[in-house]
Scaffold this motif. Structure first.
Motif, mmCIF file in Angstrom:
data_model
loop_
_atom_site.group_PDB
_atom_site.id
_atom_site.type_symbol
_atom_site.label_atom_id
_atom_site.label_comp_id
_atom_site.label_asym_id
_atom_site.label_seq_id
_atom_site.Cartn_x
_atom_site.Cartn_y
_atom_site.Cartn_z
ATOM 1 N N ILE A 1 0.868 -1.184 0.000
ATOM 2 C CA ILE A 1 0.000 0.000 0.000
ATOM 3 C C ILE A 1 0.902 1.231 0.000
ATOM 4 O O ILE A 1 1.414 1.660 1.033
ATOM 5 C CB ILE A 1 -0.927 0.020 1.227
ATOM 6 N N THR A 2 1.130 1.791 -1.172
ATOM 7 C CA THR A 2 1.936 3.004 -1.280
ATOM 8 C C THR A 2 1.052 4.229 -1.053
ATOM 9 O O THR A 2 -0.175 4.146 -1.026
ATOM 10 C CB THR A 2 2.582 3.092 -2.663
ATOM 11 N N GLU A 3 1.710 5.365 -0.906
ATOM 12 C CA GLU A 3 0.971 6.624 -0.720
ATOM 13 C C GLU A 3 0.069 6.892 -1.922
ATOM 14 O O GLU A 3 -1.085 7.291 -1.777
ATOM 15 C CB GLU A 3 1.967 7.773 -0.551
ATOM 16 N N ASP A 4 0.604 6.654 -3.110
ATOM 17 C CA ASP A 4 -0.168 6.898 -4.329
ATOM 18 C C ASP A 4 -1.371 5.966 -4.414
ATOM 19 O O ASP A 4 -2.489 6.404 -4.719
ATOM 20 C CB ASP A 4 0.738 6.705 -5.549
ATOM 21 N N LEU A 5 -1.158 4.673 -4.131
ATOM 22 C CA LEU A 5 -2.258 3.712 -4.190
ATOM 23 C C LEU A 5 -3.305 4.023 -3.127
ATOM 24 O O LEU A 5 -4.518 3.923 -3.380
ATOM 25 C CB LEU A 5 -1.726 2.287 -4.010
ATOM 26 N N ALA A 6 -2.845 4.417 -1.950
ATOM 27 C CA ALA A 6 -3.786 4.743 -0.873
ATOM 28 C C ALA A 6 -4.687 5.911 -1.265
ATOM 29 O O ALA A 6 -5.881 5.922 -0.962
ATOM 30 C CB ALA A 6 -3.022 5.067 0.410
ATOM 31 N N VAL B 1 -15.961 5.022 4.856
ATOM 32 C CA VAL B 1 -15.236 4.794 6.112
ATOM 33 C C VAL B 1 -14.674 3.376 6.152
ATOM 34 O O VAL B 1 -13.523 3.149 6.571
ATOM 35 C CB VAL B 1 -16.157 5.048 7.325
ATOM 36 N N GLN B 2 -15.467 2.420 5.710
ATOM 37 C CA GLN B 2 -15.028 1.028 5.708
ATOM 38 C C GLN B 2 -13.792 0.845 4.823
ATOM 39 O O GLN B 2 -12.837 0.160 5.209
ATOM 40 C CB GLN B 2 -16.167 0.130 5.215
ATOM 41 N N VAL B 3 -13.814 1.463 3.650
ATOM 42 C CA VAL B 3 -12.680 1.353 2.733
ATOM 43 C C VAL B 3 -11.441 1.999 3.338
ATOM 44 O O VAL B 3 -10.330 1.441 3.291
ATOM 45 C CB VAL B 3 -13.022 2.005 1.371
ATOM 46 N N LEU B 4 -11.603 3.183 3.927
ATOM 47 C CA LEU B 4 -10.476 3.874 4.559
ATOM 48 C C LEU B 4 -9.851 3.028 5.669
ATOM 49 O O LEU B 4 -8.624 2.929 5.781
ATOM 50 C CB LEU B 4 -10.931 5.225 5.121
ATOM 51 N N GLU B 5 -10.690 2.418 6.490
ATOM 52 C CA GLU B 5 -10.178 1.611 7.588
ATOM 53 C C GLU B 5 -9.473 0.357 7.084
ATOM 54 O O GLU B 5 -8.465 -0.065 7.650
ATOM 55 C CB GLU B 5 -11.311 1.250 8.550
ATOM 56 N N LYS B 6 -9.984 -0.229 6.002
ATOM 57 C CA LYS B 6 -9.323 -1.405 5.436
ATOM 58 C C LYS B 6 -7.964 -1.029 4.847
ATOM 59 O O LYS B 6 -6.991 -1.782 4.956
ATOM 60 C CB LYS B 6 -10.212 -2.051 4.370
ATOM 61 N N VAL B 7 -7.893 0.135 4.210
ATOM 62 C CA VAL B 7 -6.605 0.616 3.698
ATOM 63 C C VAL B 7 -5.631 0.809 4.855
ATOM 64 O O VAL B 7 -4.456 0.408 4.786
ATOM 65 C CB VAL B 7 -6.787 1.940 2.930
ATOM 66 N N ALA B 8 -6.116 1.417 5.933
ATOM 67 C CA ALA B 8 -5.273 1.662 7.101
ATOM 68 C C ALA B 8 -4.807 0.347 7.730
ATOM 69 O O ALA B 8 -3.640 0.204 8.115
ATOM 70 C CB ALA B 8 -6.031 2.491 8.128
ATOM 71 N N GLU B 9 -5.713 -0.614 7.844
ATOM 72 C CA GLU B 9 -5.346 -1.902 8.428
ATOM 73 C C GLU B 9 -4.287 -2.618 7.585
ATOM 74 O O GLU B 9 -3.355 -3.233 8.124
ATOM 75 C CB GLU B 9 -6.597 -2.775 8.561
ATOM 76 N N SER B 10 -4.422 -2.526 6.275
ATOM 77 C CA SER B 10 -3.422 -3.125 5.387
ATOM 78 C C SER B 10 -2.075 -2.429 5.557
ATOM 79 O O SER B 10 -1.022 -3.073 5.560
ATOM 80 C CB SER B 10 -3.881 -3.026 3.928
ATOM 81 N N ALA B 11 -2.109 -1.115 5.714
ATOM 82 C CA ALA B 11 -0.869 -0.356 5.915
ATOM 83 C C ALA B 11 -0.205 -0.749 7.239
ATOM 84 O O ALA B 11 1.023 -0.871 7.318
ATOM 85 C CB ALA B 11 -1.155 1.139 5.887
ATOM 86 N N VAL B 12 -1.004 -0.949 8.278
ATOM 87 C CA VAL B 12 -0.456 -1.386 9.574
ATOM 88 C C VAL B 12 0.206 -2.752 9.431
ATOM 89 O O VAL B 12 1.313 -2.992 9.929
ATOM 90 C CB VAL B 12 -1.566 -1.439 10.643
ATOM 91 N N ALA B 13 -0.473 -3.668 8.749
ATOM 92 C CA ALA B 13 0.068 -5.016 8.564
ATOM 93 C C ALA B 13 1.390 -4.990 7.808
ATOM 94 O O ALA B 13 2.251 -5.854 8.012
ATOM 95 C CB ALA B 13 -0.945 -5.880 7.825
ATOM 96 N N GLN B 14 1.569 -3.973 6.956
ATOM 97 C CA GLN B 14 2.799 -3.858 6.179
ATOM 98 C C GLN B 14 3.827 -2.943 6.835
ATOM 99 O O GLN B 14 4.880 -2.673 6.264
ATOM 100 C CB GLN B 14 2.463 -3.349 4.776
ATOM 101 N N GLY B 15 3.513 -2.451 8.042
ATOM 102 C CA GLY B 15 4.467 -1.621 8.775
ATOM 103 C C GLY B 15 4.515 -0.169 8.345
ATOM 104 O O GLY B 15 5.404 0.575 8.761
ATOM 105 N N ASN B 16 3.561 0.257 7.533
ATOM 106 C CA ASN B 16 3.521 1.659 7.092
ATOM 107 C C ASN B 16 2.596 2.425 8.051
ATOM 108 O O ASN B 16 1.454 2.768 7.724
ATOM 109 C CB ASN B 16 2.996 1.739 5.661
ATOM 110 N N TYR B 17 3.133 2.710 9.238
ATOM 111 C CA TYR B 17 2.302 3.241 10.329
ATOM 112 C C TYR B 17 1.845 4.675 10.096
ATOM 113 O O TYR B 17 0.737 5.047 10.497
ATOM 114 C CB TYR B 17 3.064 3.136 11.647
#
Length: 456
Positions: free
Chosen positions: A250-255, A271-287
Motif C-alpha cells: 500500500i503506497t501513498e499513491d495507491l492509498a 469509512v469502511q474502505v479507509l479503515e481497510k486501507v489503514a489496516e493493510s498499511a499497519v500489517a505492512q508496517g507503514n504506520y
C-alpha cells in the motif's frame, strides 16, 4: 494618377485600378510593382498566366508568395524538382496537396504519400498505403491521422498478418473503439497493448471494461496492475480484496487512489474502505500512512495506536495535542513513560500534561510514585521523592468515584505510609542528631523501612 490615389483612399484599388489601366499594360505593371501590394502582384501573376506568359507568372507568384499558384504553374511546366523544393521549404498545404496529386498520377507513390502527409491529407495517404501494401508507411500515417483514417488502417491490419494485430489494437483504441480494441487484444493475447489501454482508463470508463482488464491482469499474476486499475476505476472493495489476498504494498499513491471523496458514495462504505486501507498499511508496517487513513475515517484512537507503533515521539505528541481526546491523551502519556523521561524534562512535562488533560488522576498518581522511586534509587534525593509522593497523594484525592473503593483506599493508605516514613527520614537527616553515633542504628532502621515500602 489622381484617380488611382482616390481609389486607394476608398480601398478599392485592387479591382478599380486594374480595370482603369488594363488598356495601358505598361502603366499598370509600373503601378503594381511600385505598390508592392501582394494582392495586386498576385493578380498580375494570374494575368500573365492567362496570357500564356508562364515564366512571368512564376516570377510574380513567387513575389506575391502565392506558393500554391507557383507550384501549380511549375507542375504545368513539368518542373517538378523546383516545385518539390518550394513545397517542402514553405510547407504550404495547398501546394503540397497539388504536388502529391501530380506524383500520384505519375505513379510515384512514395513521393505522393510524403506530400499528402505534408498537406495533412492523411486520408489520401492512408488510401495509397493500403492500395500498395505499404504497412510501415500506413502505420506512420495512421498515427497522425484522425479517427476515420485510423479505423480504416485498423481494419486493414486486423485482416492482414497476425504480426500486425498489435497495431490494429492500438489504432482501434485511438479511434475510440475501446471494446473492439479490447476484444482483439484478448483474442490475440496482446499483453503490451492491454497494458497501454489500461493506462488510459479512468473513473469515467465503463466499469465492465475496467473489470475485464483487471481480470486479465489477475489471470496473468500481475496483481499490482490489477489493483491500480480497479482503484482508478473506483472499484475500491475489489481492489482492497486483491491487496489483502496477495499482500500488495500500500503506497501513498495507491492509498490516495483507494480513498473515496466525501459525497462520492455511501459514507459508511467510504469509512469502511479507509479503515481497510489503514489496516493493510499497519500489517505492512507503514504506520504513518495508516495513521493518516484512520484519521480520515474519523477513528482517531486507531490512528493513535498505529502512530504509537511507529515510535515517532514528535508526531505522537503533536497528534495528541491536536486530537484533544481523553483516551488519546492517556495513550500518549503511557507511551512517553517508556522513554528516558528522567533525563528529558520536556517528556516529563508532557506526561504530566497529558494525564491531566486526559482526566486520569489515578494514572498521574502512579507516575508520581514512579518519579519518587527514581529519586530514591538513582539520586538518593528523598526530599524530591517526598515532593513526588505528595503530588501523588493530591492526585489520588481527586478520584471521587473510584471503580474499586476498597482497593483505592488501600493504595491511598499505602501511599500515606510511604510519605510518613520518607518524611521521618528527611527530618532525621536534617536534625542535629543525624551525625551522632547513638542515632545511627535508628537511622538505618528508618531507611530500611522506607526502602521496603518503596519497593512494595
Amino acid at each position: 494618377m489622381g484617380a488611382a490615389q482616390m481609389y486607394e483612399k476608398a480601398d478599392v484599388q485592387h479591382t478599380q485600378v486594374p480595370r482603369m489601366l488594363l488598356d495601358d499594360q505598361q502603366a499598370l505593371e509600373q503601378y503594381i510593382l511600385k505598390s508592392k501590394d501582394p494582392q495586386l502582384v498576385k493578380w498580375w501573376g494570374q494575368y500573365m498566366e492567362s496570357t500564356g506568359n508562364m515564366d512571368q507568372a512564376v516570377h510574380y507568384y513567387e513575389e506575391a508568395k502565392d506558393y500554391f499558384s507557383l507550384v501549380r504553374v511549375l507542375c504545368f511546366q513539368e518542373n517538378l524538382a523546383r516545385a518539390s523544393e518550394i513545397a517542402s521549404a514553405t510547407g504550404d498545404r495547398a501546394a503540397c496537396y497539388h504536388l502529391a496529386r501530380q506524383y500520384e498520377a505519375m505513379g510515384k507513390i512514395n513521393e505522393a504519400v510524403d506530400f499528402f502527409s505534408r498537406s495533412h491529407a492523411y486520408g489520401n495517404a492512408v488510401r495509397l498505403c493500403k492500395e500498395q501494401g505499404m504497412e510501415s508507411q500506413l502505420w506512420n500515417m495512421a498515427l497522425l491521422a484522425g479517427p476515420r483514417e485510423q479505423l480504416e488502417a485498423a481494419r486493414y491490419f486486423e485482416s492482414s498478418d497476425k504480426a500486425l494485430q498489435d497495431k490494429a489494437v492500438v489504432l482501434y483504441h485511438r479511434a475510440g473503439m475501446l471494446h473492439k480494441a479490447l476484444d482483439l487484444a484478448f483474442k490475440t493475447h496482446q499483453t503490451d497493448a492491454l497494458q497501454h489501454i489500461a493506462l488510459s482508463l479512468d473513473s469515467k470508463s465503463d466499469p465492465a471494461i475496467v473489470q475485464k482488464c483487471a481480470h486479465f491482469f489477475v489471470e496473468n499474476c500481475q496483481y499490482e496492475k490489477a489493483v491500480n486499475l480497479l482503484a482508478i476505476g473506483k472499484q475500491y472493495v475489489e481492489a482492497l480484496s486483491l491487496c489483502v489476498e496477495h499482500n500488495i504494498p500500500i503506497t501513498e499513491d495507491l492509498a490516495e487512489k483507494l480513498t473515496m471523496n466525501k459525497g462520492e458514495g455511501d459514507e459508511a462504505t467510504r469509512v469502511q474502505v479507509l479503515e481497510k486501507v489503514a489496516e493493510s498499511a499497519v500489517a505492512q508496517g507503514n504506520y504513518h500512512l495508516a495513521t493518516k487513513k484512520f484519521t480520515q475515517a474519523g477513528n482517531k484512537v486507531a490512528a493513535m495506536k498505529a502512530l504509537l507503533k511507529s515510535g515517532d515521539t514528535e508526531k505522537i505528541v503533536f497528534f495528541a495535542n491536536v486530537s484533544r481526546q481523553r483516551e488519546i491523551y492517556v495513550m500518549a502519556a503511557n507511551y512517553l513513560q517508556s522513554l528516558d523521561w528522567q533525563n528529558q524534562p520536556e517528556v516529563l512535562k508532557n506526561i504530566v500534561a497529558f494525564y491531566t488533560k486526559g482526566r486520569s488522576p489515578d494514572l498521574l498518581a502512579n507516575f508520581y510514585v514512579a518519579c519518587a522511586q527514581v529519586e530514591v534509587d538513582e539520586y538518593q534525593n528523598y526530599e524530591k521523592a517526598l515532593g513526588a509522593l505528595s503530588e501523588a497523594s493530591r492526585c489520588l484525592a481527586k478520584v471521587t468515584t473510584p471503580h474499586d473503593p476498597v482497593q483505592h483506599q488501600r493504595v491511598l493508605d499505602n501511599l500515606n505510609t510511604r510519605m510518613v516514613l520518607v518524611k521521618r527520614f528527611v527530618d532525621i537527616r536534617r536534625s542535629e542528631f543525624c551525625n551522632a553515633n547513638i542515632d545511627s542504628f535508628c537511622f538505618l532502621i528508618v531507611l530500611s523501612d522506607i526502602e521496603t515500602y518503596l519497593t512494595m
